[in-house]
Scaffold this motif. Sequence first.
Motif, PDB file in Angstrom:
ATOM      1  N   THR A 163       0.840  -1.191   0.000  1.00  0.00           N
ATOM      2  CA  THR A 163       0.000   0.000   0.000  1.00  0.00           C
ATOM      3  C   THR A 163       0.875   1.241   0.000  1.00  0.00           C
ATOM      4  O   THR A 163       0.585   2.219  -0.679  1.00  0.00           O
ATOM      5  N   VAL A 164       1.961   1.189   0.779  1.00  0.00           N
ATOM      6  CA  VAL A 164       2.953   2.257   0.780  1.00  0.00           C
ATOM      7  C   VAL A 164       4.076   1.830  -0.145  1.00  0.00           C
ATOM      8  O   VAL A 164       4.654   0.755   0.015  1.00  0.00           O
ATOM      9  N   GLY A 165       4.352   2.661  -1.123  1.00  0.00           N
ATOM     10  CA  GLY A 165       5.421   2.372  -2.083  1.00  0.00           C
ATOM     11  C   GLY A 165       6.457   3.469  -2.081  1.00  0.00           C
ATOM     12  O   GLY A 165       6.433   4.365  -1.232  1.00  0.00           O
ATOM     13  N   PRO A 166       7.370   3.432  -3.027  1.00  0.00           N
ATOM     14  CA  PRO A 166       8.395   4.477  -3.124  1.00  0.00           C
ATOM     15  C   PRO A 166       7.769   5.852  -3.337  1.00  0.00           C
ATOM     16  O   PRO A 166       6.692   5.987  -3.930  1.00  0.00           O
ATOM     17  N   SER A 167       8.455   6.885  -2.862  1.00  0.00           N
ATOM     18  CA  SER A 167       7.911   8.246  -2.909  1.00  0.00           C
ATOM     19  C   SER A 167       7.829   8.798  -4.323  1.00  0.00           C
ATOM     20  O   SER A 167       7.056   9.716  -4.578  1.00  0.00           O
ATOM     21  N   ASP A 168       8.599   8.241  -5.268  1.00  0.00           N
ATOM     22  CA  ASP A 168       8.562   8.759  -6.632  1.00  0.00           C
ATOM     23  C   ASP A 168       7.413   8.181  -7.458  1.00  0.00           C
ATOM     24  O   ASP A 168       7.271   8.482  -8.636  1.00  0.00           O
ATOM     25  N   GLY A 169       6.566   7.350  -6.855  1.00  0.00           N
ATOM     26  CA  GLY A 169       5.414   6.800  -7.552  1.00  0.00           C
ATOM     27  C   GLY A 169       5.696   5.551  -8.360  1.00  0.00           C
ATOM     28  O   GLY A 169       4.800   5.019  -9.012  1.00  0.00           O
TER      29      GLY A 169
END
Length: 198
Positions: A163-169
């Motif tokens: 659900t939470v992934g890398p900040s760059d999408g």
Amino acid sequence: MSRCLDSGSWAILLFFFSCLSFRRTIVAATTEATEAGSCHNLRLGQYLCQDAKIDDVTQEAENCRDASARVECLPAPNVTCRLSNGTEFRFSGKEVGFHKSIPCRNVSGYSYKVAVALSLFLGWLGADRFYLGYPALGVLKFCTVGFCGIGTLVDFILIAMQTVGPSDGSDYIVDYYGARLNRLSIGEHTYRKPHLAL
């Protein structure tokens, strides 16, 4: 002299006419399929697309751009169709007739295994959030010792469920033939089975 046909003769006649009808259907389908249509419009079973070449580092197709990759498709033997330049060609089953786009995931170097391991063992220090590119949340977790344990557990679950992934999408690097999570969503084209009233 006329004789009545027995049941065996009727069966042979019926078999003969069904074979003749089947042959006409096959000839019509073959003629329809090979009438100078575009190779992109071939029906399923009239072509075979090659598997995408998987990059060892990203675990995605080598030519993945903007969530799609192109693969080579080979029309079946004796199929005639128009190439993209407009020329008709009769294929032997070994020539590339067209390219087809397949979906792929955009990755930028964040490993799912590393993110889960950091969240499990060093999540209370905020290492998982620093790794994924969320430095403010990493500092907050570090200063509050993982929100007193509850924040660490919630973060671990969110990262493990992707659900939470890398900040760059981008997407995580996950083994191509490994266990991947695919999100299913309900939209306007989703069929909903009605419940029967009791």
